[in-house]
Design a protein around this motif. Structure first.
Motif, short mmCIF file in Angstrom:
data_model
loop_
_atom_site.label_atom_id
_atom_site.label_comp_id
_atom_site.label_asym_id
_atom_site.label_seq_id
_atom_site.Cartn_x
_atom_site.Cartn_y
_atom_site.Cartn_z
N MET A 1 -75.10 -1.09 -48.44
CA MET A 1 -75.34 -2.51 -48.78
C MET A 1 -76.83 -2.80 -48.80
O MET A 1 -77.53 -2.55 -47.81
CB MET A 1 -74.69 -3.40 -47.71
N ILE A 2 -77.31 -3.32 -49.92
CA ILE A 2 -78.74 -3.60 -49.98
C ILE A 2 -79.05 -4.99 -49.43
O ILE A 2 -80.15 -5.25 -48.94
CB ILE A 2 -79.30 -3.38 -51.40
N ILE A 3 -78.05 -5.88 -49.47
CA ILE A 3 -78.20 -7.19 -48.81
C ILE A 3 -77.00 -7.41 -47.91
O ILE A 3 -75.86 -7.23 -48.33
CB ILE A 3 -78.23 -8.35 -49.82
N GLU A 4 -77.29 -7.78 -46.68
CA GLU A 4 -76.22 -8.17 -45.77
C GLU A 4 -76.67 -9.42 -45.04
O GLU A 4 -77.66 -9.38 -44.31
CB GLU A 4 -75.96 -7.07 -44.74
N ALA A 5 -75.96 -10.50 -45.26
CA ALA A 5 -76.36 -11.76 -44.63
C ALA A 5 -75.20 -12.32 -43.85
O ALA A 5 -74.06 -12.26 -44.29
CB ALA A 5 -76.81 -12.76 -45.68
N HIS A 6 -75.50 -12.81 -42.65
CA HIS A 6 -74.45 -13.38 -41.80
C HIS A 6 -74.79 -14.80 -41.40
O HIS A 6 -75.80 -15.04 -40.76
CB HIS A 6 -74.26 -12.53 -40.54
N ASP A 7 -73.93 -15.71 -41.82
CA ASP A 7 -74.00 -17.09 -41.38
C ASP A 7 -75.39 -17.71 -41.55
O ASP A 7 -75.91 -18.35 -40.64
CB ASP A 7 -73.57 -17.16 -39.90
N ALA A 26 -79.24 -27.75 -46.52
CA ALA A 26 -79.22 -27.12 -47.85
C ALA A 26 -78.24 -25.96 -47.88
O ALA A 26 -77.53 -25.75 -48.86
CB ALA A 26 -80.62 -26.66 -48.22
N VAL A 27 -78.21 -25.16 -46.82
CA VAL A 27 -77.31 -24.01 -46.75
C VAL A 27 -76.57 -24.09 -45.42
O VAL A 27 -77.17 -24.25 -44.37
CB VAL A 27 -78.10 -22.68 -46.86
N ARG A 28 -75.23 -24.03 -45.48
CA ARG A 28 -74.45 -24.27 -44.26
C ARG A 28 -73.57 -23.10 -43.88
O ARG A 28 -72.36 -23.23 -43.74
CB ARG A 28 -73.52 -25.47 -44.48
N GLY A 29 -74.15 -21.93 -43.77
CA GLY A 29 -73.36 -20.80 -43.30
C GLY A 29 -72.91 -19.92 -44.45
O GLY A 29 -71.79 -20.04 -44.93
N ILE A 30 -73.80 -19.05 -44.89
CA ILE A 30 -73.47 -18.17 -46.02
C ILE A 30 -73.44 -16.71 -45.57
O ILE A 30 -74.34 -16.25 -44.87
CB ILE A 30 -74.47 -18.39 -47.18
N ASP A 31 -72.36 -16.02 -45.92
CA ASP A 31 -72.25 -14.58 -45.68
C ASP A 31 -72.27 -13.89 -47.02
O ASP A 31 -71.54 -14.28 -47.92
CB ASP A 31 -70.92 -14.26 -44.98
N LEU A 32 -73.09 -12.85 -47.11
CA LEU A 32 -73.20 -12.16 -48.39
C LEU A 32 -73.29 -10.68 -48.14
O LEU A 32 -73.93 -10.25 -47.17
CB LEU A 32 -74.51 -12.54 -49.07
N SER A 33 -72.66 -9.87 -48.99
CA SER A 33 -73.06 -8.47 -48.99
C SER A 33 -73.10 -7.99 -50.43
O SER A 33 -72.18 -8.20 -51.21
CB SER A 33 -72.12 -7.62 -48.13
N VAL A 34 -74.24 -7.41 -50.77
CA VAL A 34 -74.48 -6.94 -52.13
C VAL A 34 -74.69 -5.44 -52.07
O VAL A 34 -75.47 -4.95 -51.26
CB VAL A 34 -75.72 -7.63 -52.74
N GLY A 35 -73.96 -4.70 -52.90
CA GLY A 35 -74.06 -3.25 -52.89
C GLY A 35 -75.21 -2.76 -53.75
O GLY A 35 -75.75 -3.48 -54.58
N GLU A 36 -75.58 -1.50 -53.53
CA GLU A 36 -76.66 -0.94 -54.33
C GLU A 36 -76.22 -0.77 -55.77
O GLU A 36 -75.09 -0.38 -56.04
CB GLU A 36 -77.11 0.39 -53.73
N GLY A 37 -77.13 -1.08 -56.69
CA GLY A 37 -76.83 -0.93 -58.11
C GLY A 37 -75.86 -1.95 -58.65
O GLY A 37 -75.20 -1.73 -59.67
N GLY A 66 -78.87 -17.73 -38.28
CA GLY A 66 -78.23 -16.66 -39.02
C GLY A 66 -79.18 -15.49 -39.22
O GLY A 66 -80.38 -15.60 -38.95
N THR A 67 -78.63 -14.37 -39.67
CA THR A 67 -79.47 -13.19 -39.87
C THR A 67 -79.22 -12.61 -41.25
O THR A 67 -78.16 -12.81 -41.83
CB THR A 67 -79.14 -12.08 -38.85
N ALA A 68 -80.21 -11.88 -41.73
CA ALA A 68 -80.02 -11.18 -43.00
C ALA A 68 -80.84 -9.91 -42.99
O ALA A 68 -81.97 -9.90 -42.49
CB ALA A 68 -80.44 -12.07 -44.16
N ARG A 69 -80.26 -8.85 -43.52
CA ARG A 69 -81.00 -7.61 -43.71
C ARG A 69 -81.05 -7.32 -45.19
O ARG A 69 -80.04 -7.37 -45.89
CB ARG A 69 -80.31 -6.45 -42.96
N VAL A 70 -82.26 -7.04 -45.67
CA VAL A 70 -82.46 -6.72 -47.07
C VAL A 70 -83.11 -5.34 -47.14
O VAL A 70 -84.11 -5.11 -46.48
CB VAL A 70 -83.33 -7.79 -47.77
N ALA A 71 -82.49 -4.44 -47.88
CA ALA A 71 -82.97 -3.06 -47.98
C ALA A 71 -83.13 -2.43 -46.59
O ALA A 71 -84.02 -1.62 -46.36
CB ALA A 71 -84.27 -2.98 -48.76
N GLY A 72 -82.30 -2.85 -45.65
CA GLY A 72 -82.31 -2.25 -44.32
C GLY A 72 -83.21 -2.93 -43.31
O GLY A 72 -83.26 -2.52 -42.16
N PHE A 73 -83.95 -3.96 -43.75
CA PHE A 73 -84.89 -4.61 -42.83
C PHE A 73 -84.53 -6.07 -42.62
O PHE A 73 -84.00 -6.73 -43.52
CB PHE A 73 -86.32 -4.51 -43.38
#
Ligand code: ATP
Ligand code: MG
Lengths: 319, 249
Positions: A1-7, A26-37, A66-73
């Motif tokens: 997963m290149i993007i992983e966002a929690h709440d 503006a943003v009230r709790g978004i979870d996202l996961s986006v795969g590579e490519g 909330g937390t988010a990791r993009v490209a592992g960071f």
């Protein structure tokens, strides 16, 4: 997963004049996961929180929680590392109007760490890819909207990022330029780049994206591939105009082939599979009920129907 | 970090080179003051010569461009808060202070070049000063520019509105100018005004400039002016970098 966002959440404190302030969630709790490519879309009406979400993921805005990791960071604690891995093309474009496009492109390449010679080479490469060479030495303010957009995109890709954020990349473009941009975005994916884009065009989310989320009022209301989301509603939709909406709705809800009905702006939308075959039965049922039809249309269900199902509004007039 | 500052500086100078009309217009005002105002001062100088008047008034004319030129430097940046340029730079690999510093460095260079033109005009009118005075004065111009430009970018990023910014700058400019002895030396002012002037950084800059031009290098106003502007420069830079971060809401 290149993007992983929690709440992810963001509450702005906006000034209302005379010293008073107002909190805007503006943003009230978004979870996202986006795969590579993957080409991933955030679809939503104006003010849904798309830009704010993208800005948090791109390290511009610090999330309220909330937390988010993009490209592992981590986007907050390791923002500098994230910035090395991303390209970002904001909604406003972000190109210097007074400088020629070439100068801005070379400058962006050098900030990304390339030497002068490398930067010139990279700029030539991108200008060739986006057919910008001929207009590269004119001040950007003399370019058309589509030409500017292509320059913004080229600047966003200058550091060969594994992930690019495109905030409403095709807003304001004519159909020809839009189609070209879609091709360019697909070409990016084919080279292995992940793309997170925002849009309020249904057809764009439908045709271009591998997966999408629909956002409204800062929350995700639906997530999946366009096909999955539409299947959840039904294959087809019959839009009816008649005088007694409530009676027609009650009548159709009792029909076995109707999956769901929605009232929207003076018309009734009935969802069903295999519409071509069930339409005659629907007409007979309405006639038997003594309801006069003023107009009727049969269409394939779209993402707008998904939005309608989840929010009770149509995306076309949700803004 | 230094590399990024130089990159931004280069980019800004490129823009300036493509459109050099504005800085040239910017020096017209102080040149006119030199030509049409300095002669009036001959009535208050001890021997009533134009050269004496120039020693008193040229540093003031220079500070005028430092103030009027650099205080408006931030206006260009207001547009960049809207067109997404700063947003893009903020998430690029650029070292953030360099975004401001590169621009400030451009303003400092422009200021020094403009000062040279004004010194040239003053020399043609009969001002005779030594090279050390010229060198020191240019340095003082550079640190004044450091402060004024940083302040201006900080204001631009905090206010983010052309009208609001121009009101604020106008509001502060006039009292700053009147309480600095820019037009007439503060020594002719009543005591309370002289006291008030001590709290005006510009007053120290003008006084230091006059001491240098008079060849009085041991005057304490000179180190005071340099120290003051360096400290204020660092403070305003910190402030504008902070404001850059606040842009994200
Ligand atoms: N800096 C800010 N300060 C205060 N409120 C803000 C700020 N930025 C966004 N908002 C508010 O947050 C909400 C979401 O805005 P956002 O820009 O994320 O929406 P969007 O989905 O990108 O909309 P659009 O399609 O119009 O671009 C809106 O109500 C907006 O007014
Ligand atoms: Mg937006």
């Amino acid at each position: 997963m290149i993007i992983e966002a929690h709440d992810l959440r963001k509450t702005f404190v906006a000034r209302r004049g005379r010293g008073r302030t107002e909190e805007v969630e503006a943003v009230r709790g978004i979870d996202l996961s986006v795969g590579e490519g993957e080409i991933f879309a955030c679809l939503g009406p104006n003010g849904a929180g798309k830009t704010t979400t993208v800005r948090m993921l791109a390290t511009f805005t610090v999330p309220t929680s909330g937390t988010a990791r993009v490209a592992g960071f981590d986007v907050v604690k390791e923002a500098a590392k994230v910035r090395e891995k991303i390209g970002y093309v904001g909604q406003a474009g972000g190109i210097d109007d007074n400088a020629p496009g070439r100068a801005s492109l070379v400058m962006a390449a050098r900030i990304a760490g390339l030497s002068r010679a490398q930067a010139l080479a990279r700029a030539d490469e991108l200008m060739a890819a986006f057919s910008l060479a001929e207009i590269a030495d004119r001040p950007v303010k003399t370019l058309s909207g589509g030409q500017k957009r292509r320059f913004s995109l080229a600047i966003g890709l200058v550091n060969r990022p594994p992930l690019v954020f495109l905030d409403e990349p095709t807003t304001g473009l004519d159909p020809q330029n839009r189609a070209n941009l879609w091709d360019e975005i697909r070409a990016l994916r084919d080279q292995g780049t992940s793309v997170l884009l925002t849009t309020h065009y249904l057809d764009e989310a439908d045709a271009l994206c591998d997966r999408l989320v629909i956002v409204d009022h800062g929350r995700i209301v639906a997530e999946g591939t366009a096909a999955e989301l539409k299947k959840e509603v039904a294959g087809d939709v019959v839009t009816l105009r008649l005088d007694d909406l409530a009676a027609a709705r009650a009548l159709l809800d009792a029909e076995p082939y109707i999956k769901e009905t929605q009232e929207e702006g003076g018309s009734l939308r009935a969802y069903l599979d295999d519409g071509e075959h069930n339409l005659p039965a629907l007409l007979r049922a309405l006639e038997a009920g003594g309801l006069a039809i003023r107009s009727i249309a049969l269409d394939r269900a779209t993402l707008d129907d998904v939005f309608l199902k989840h929010t009770g509004r149509s995306l076309r007039d949700a803004a | 970090m230094f590399r990024h500052t130089m990159l931004f500086l280069g980019h800004e100078l490129g823009t300036l080179r493509r459109n050099p009309a504005w800085p040239i217009l910017g020096i017209m005002q102080p040149v006119l003051y030199l030509l049409l105002f300095a002669p009036l001062l001959t009535s208050i100088t001890p021997n009533g010569t134009l050269e004496e008047a120039l020693v008193v008034f040229t540093p003031a004319a220079l500070m005028m461009i430092a103030l009027f030129g650099s205080m408006f430097a931030g206006f260009g940046m207001i547009n960049e808060t809207r067109n997404g340029v700063l947003e893009r730079l903020a998430v690029s690999q650029a070292w953030r202070p360099a975004i401001i510093l590169g621009r400030v460095a451009k303003d400092m260079i422009m200021l020094v070049l403009q000062s040279l033109v004004i010194l040239g005009v003053a020399a043609l009118m009969g001002l005779r000063i030594g090279l050390p005075a010229i060198g020191l004065m240019l340095l003082l111009m550079a640190v004044t520019g450091l402060f004024a430009a940083n302040l201006s970018y900080g204001l631009a990023l905090a206010v983010r509105d052309e009208n609001g910014m121009s009101q604020i700058v106008q509001f502060f400019l006039l009292p700053l100018m009147l309480l600095s002895g820019l037009m007439l030396p503060m020594s002719v002012a009543p005591d309370w005004m002289q006291t008030a002037a001590r709290f005006n950084p510009l007053y120290h800059a003008v006084e230091a400039g006059r001491a240098m031009f008079a060849g009085d290098y041991s005057d304490t106003t000179i180190p005071i002016a340099f120290g003051l502007f360096l400290v204020l420069g660092v403070l305003t830079l910190t402030w504008s970098v902070r404001s850059l971060r606040k842009l994200a809401g």
